[in-house]
Design an enzyme around this catalytic site. Sequence first.
Site, mmCIF file in Angstrom:
data_model
loop_
_atom_site.group_PDB
_atom_site.id
_atom_site.type_symbol
_atom_site.label_atom_id
_atom_site.label_comp_id
_atom_site.label_asym_id
_atom_site.label_seq_id
_atom_site.Cartn_x
_atom_site.Cartn_y
_atom_site.Cartn_z
ATOM 1 N N LYS A 40 -33.523 -77.576 -65.905
ATOM 2 C CA LYS A 40 -34.801 -77.062 -66.971
ATOM 3 C C LYS A 40 -35.100 -78.407 -67.753
ATOM 4 O O LYS A 40 -36.238 -78.402 -68.072
ATOM 5 C CB LYS A 40 -34.337 -75.973 -67.581
ATOM 6 C CG LYS A 40 -34.150 -74.630 -66.679
ATOM 7 C CD LYS A 40 -34.098 -73.584 -67.514
ATOM 8 C CE LYS A 40 -33.571 -72.308 -66.686
ATOM 9 N NZ LYS A 40 -34.392 -72.136 -65.310
ATOM 10 N N ALA A 42 -34.679 -81.682 -67.342
ATOM 11 C CA ALA A 42 -35.335 -82.639 -66.646
ATOM 12 C C ALA A 42 -36.646 -82.315 -65.839
ATOM 13 O O ALA A 42 -37.524 -83.254 -65.746
ATOM 14 C CB ALA A 42 -34.267 -83.127 -65.612
ATOM 15 N N ASN A 182 -40.065 -65.960 -69.784
ATOM 16 C CA ASN A 182 -40.745 -65.369 -68.340
ATOM 17 C C ASN A 182 -40.609 -64.029 -68.806
ATOM 18 O O ASN A 182 -39.965 -63.470 -69.857
ATOM 19 C CB ASN A 182 -40.198 -65.576 -67.186
ATOM 20 C CG ASN A 182 -38.884 -65.272 -66.794
ATOM 21 O OD1 ASN A 182 -38.077 -64.305 -67.634
ATOM 22 N ND2 ASN A 182 -38.115 -65.854 -65.953
ATOM 23 N N LEU A 213 -45.910 -64.773 -66.233
ATOM 24 C CA LEU A 213 -46.070 -63.574 -65.614
ATOM 25 C C LEU A 213 -45.913 -63.663 -63.935
ATOM 26 O O LEU A 213 -46.504 -63.058 -63.185
ATOM 27 C CB LEU A 213 -47.006 -62.675 -65.798
ATOM 28 C CG LEU A 213 -46.989 -62.246 -67.310
ATOM 29 C CD1 LEU A 213 -48.730 -61.789 -67.772
ATOM 30 C CD2 LEU A 213 -46.039 -61.252 -67.815
ATOM 31 N N SER A 215 -46.901 -64.761 -60.543
ATOM 32 C CA SER A 215 -48.247 -64.684 -59.993
ATOM 33 C C SER A 215 -49.508 -64.102 -60.575
ATOM 34 O O SER A 215 -50.392 -64.193 -60.404
ATOM 35 C CB SER A 215 -48.009 -64.123 -58.449
ATOM 36 O OG SER A 215 -47.881 -63.063 -58.511
ATOM 37 N N GLY A 217 -49.824 -64.825 -63.740
ATOM 38 C CA GLY A 217 -50.434 -65.706 -64.926
ATOM 39 C C GLY A 217 -49.710 -65.790 -66.077
ATOM 40 O O GLY A 217 -48.284 -65.770 -66.094
ATOM 41 N N ASP A 239 -41.943 -71.634 -52.835
ATOM 42 C CA ASP A 239 -40.714 -71.976 -53.563
ATOM 43 C C ASP A 239 -41.220 -72.157 -55.040
ATOM 44 O O ASP A 239 -41.732 -73.018 -55.417
ATOM 45 C CB ASP A 239 -39.992 -73.271 -53.166
ATOM 46 C CG ASP A 239 -38.807 -73.441 -53.988
ATOM 47 O OD1 ASP A 239 -38.409 -72.807 -54.694
ATOM 48 O OD2 ASP A 239 -37.978 -74.267 -53.377
ATOM 49 N N ASP A 245 -40.954 -74.395 -65.662
ATOM 50 C CA ASP A 245 -40.808 -75.822 -66.337
ATOM 51 C C ASP A 245 -41.957 -76.580 -65.992
ATOM 52 O O ASP A 245 -42.338 -77.314 -66.793
ATOM 53 C CB ASP A 245 -39.733 -76.392 -65.548
ATOM 54 C CG ASP A 245 -38.339 -75.758 -65.686
ATOM 55 O OD1 ASP A 245 -38.178 -75.161 -66.779
ATOM 56 O OD2 ASP A 245 -37.453 -75.784 -64.896
ATOM 57 N N SER A 284 -41.726 -80.923 -56.380
ATOM 58 C CA SER A 284 -43.072 -80.138 -56.232
ATOM 59 C C SER A 284 -44.111 -80.169 -57.351
ATOM 60 O O SER A 284 -44.988 -79.897 -57.449
ATOM 61 C CB SER A 284 -42.710 -78.593 -56.026
ATOM 62 O OG SER A 284 -42.097 -78.000 -57.177
HETATM 63 P P1 ATP Z 1 -38.929 -70.121 -62.404
HETATM 64 O O1 ATP Z 1 -37.580 -69.714 -62.833
HETATM 65 O O2 ATP Z 1 -39.355 -69.733 -60.821
HETATM 66 O O3 ATP Z 1 -39.057 -71.778 -62.387
HETATM 67 P P2 ATP Z 1 -39.999 -68.718 -64.207
HETATM 68 O O4 ATP Z 1 -39.556 -67.240 -63.992
HETATM 69 O O5 ATP Z 1 -39.597 -69.410 -65.504
HETATM 70 O O6 ATP Z 1 -40.295 -69.782 -62.951
HETATM 71 P P3 ATP Z 1 -42.829 -67.594 -64.161
HETATM 72 O O7 ATP Z 1 -43.380 -66.359 -64.771
HETATM 73 O O8 ATP Z 1 -42.223 -67.023 -62.412
HETATM 74 O O9 ATP Z 1 -41.698 -68.375 -64.561
HETATM 75 O O10 ATP Z 1 -43.788 -68.657 -63.506
HETATM 76 C C1 ATP Z 1 -44.376 -69.530 -64.365
HETATM 77 C C2 ATP Z 1 -45.778 -69.975 -64.082
HETATM 78 O O11 ATP Z 1 -45.876 -70.423 -62.630
HETATM 79 C C3 ATP Z 1 -46.636 -68.693 -63.953
HETATM 80 O O12 ATP Z 1 -46.975 -68.212 -65.465
HETATM 81 C C4 ATP Z 1 -47.722 -68.949 -63.148
HETATM 82 O O13 ATP Z 1 -48.881 -69.646 -64.040
HETATM 83 C C5 ATP Z 1 -47.093 -69.813 -62.115
HETATM 84 N N1 ATP Z 1 -46.720 -69.177 -60.848
HETATM 85 C C6 ATP Z 1 -45.577 -68.824 -60.603
HETATM 86 N N2 ATP Z 1 -45.601 -68.167 -59.407
HETATM 87 C C7 ATP Z 1 -46.820 -67.989 -59.035
HETATM 88 C C8 ATP Z 1 -47.477 -67.818 -57.829
HETATM 89 N N3 ATP Z 1 -46.952 -66.978 -56.769
HETATM 90 N N4 ATP Z 1 -48.685 -68.053 -57.617
HETATM 91 C C9 ATP Z 1 -49.348 -68.994 -58.726
HETATM 92 N N5 ATP Z 1 -48.746 -69.424 -59.740
HETATM 93 C C10 ATP Z 1 -47.620 -68.871 -59.960
HETATM 94 O O1 RIB Z 2 -36.028 -73.939 -63.794
HETATM 95 C C1 RIB Z 2 -35.446 -74.154 -62.676
HETATM 96 C C2 RIB Z 2 -34.160 -75.018 -62.821
HETATM 97 O O2 RIB Z 2 -33.323 -74.013 -63.016
HETATM 98 C C3 RIB Z 2 -33.625 -75.666 -61.486
HETATM 99 O O3 RIB Z 2 -34.126 -76.757 -61.192
HETATM 100 C C4 RIB Z 2 -32.224 -75.380 -61.528
HETATM 101 O O4 RIB Z 2 -31.672 -76.644 -61.995
HETATM 102 C C5 RIB Z 2 -32.180 -74.348 -62.763
HETATM 103 O O5 RIB Z 2 -31.371 -75.195 -63.653
#
Ligand code: ATP
Ligand code: RIB
Length: 294
Positions: A40, A42, A182, A213, A215, A217, A239, A245, A284
């Site tokens: 997280k 990096a 999240n 949130l 997808s 937002g 993915d 992050d 990505s």
């Molecule tokens: P992750 O742990 O998978 O890195 P997260 O759970 O910390 O993500 P999410 O709320 O899932 O955080 O996603 C962070 C942001 O990424 C969202 O607020 C949105 O802007 C974008 N995002 C995530 N999923 C999508 C999606 N399917 N389509 C478009 N934007 C997305």
């Molecule tokens: O937030 C995504 C990161 O969580 C991944 O790159 C993985 O290393 C985990 O720590």
Amino acid sequence: MTGIAVLGSTNMDLVAYAAIAPKRGETVTGREFRTIPGGKGANQAVAAARAGGDVSMIGAVGSDEFGVRLRHTLESSGVDTDLLHTAEGPSGTAHIVVDDEGGNSIVVIPGANGTITALAPGEEALIATADTLLLQLELPLSAVLDGARAARRHGVRTVLTPAPAQPLPLELLSATDLLVPNEHEAATLAGVADPHRAAETLLRQVPEVVITLGSAGSLYASRDTAPLTVPAPQVTAVDTTGAGDTFVGALAVALGEGKPIEQALAWASAAAALCVQRPGASTSMPYRPEIDAS
Ligand code: ATP
Ligand code: RIB
């Protein structure tokens, strides 16, 4: 002099792609395996640097080959690694299964990250020169607290991603300017599932909150303004690893440049939407021209 300091983890992500993640006791045959630099801390550093920020990373990699690759990924993205230690022993690893809907489940083994238990000499001085300190919870809590205290002493804005979710000492929340959980992390911290109610509860402890949130937002709430919901661009996710992050890294850059919050959130959402359309964490994360053009 640095604009954004990141005190956080580096992990090599060991990623298995499978149609459906296995349930307990089950074995499934997957499609592909990749090793992708992540963690997280990096990830946020790479995302912020590629978005145009002046970024320094404080943390550790291991003395193994993963450590060499993790350091290289940060440096080639433009992150200053002068205060990134090499600790004897293995680098942190994250064992990830990504399913066909782009969702993931992760086990993190801290490795070198576990050696960072407090700020080392020179690290507070670096934080003092920054506008913003990015923190997450993949380093020992004692180090995260140390960083937050240092930022508070020097008037540096602290942005905390409370992940992986865990109960937090009040002192850490009190030293946080912007909390970016999240939906699940917000529910864990606030003890209530509805994001609007969770945000209200969290505002008792921090002045500003962004709940991401997926997808749907993000939701911004502060003590001084009405809540704001920002939609995510409609894209097909392959993915989502590193989406949160990427969002935080880009948001920190936008806020550091003085963009108004609604514009900053939309820009961060554009960056995160680009990230979810490609596999992996650091692999990505978009560069600024791509974010500006989307
Ligand atoms: P992750 O742990 O998978 O890195 P997260 O759970 O910390 O993500 P999410 O709320 O899932 O955080 O996603 C962070 C942001 O990424 C969202 O607020 C949105 O802007 C974008 N995002 C995530 N999923 C999508 C999606 N399917 N389509 C478009 N934007 C997305
Ligand atoms: O937030 C995504 C990161 O969580 C991944 O790159 C993985 O290393 C985990 O720590």
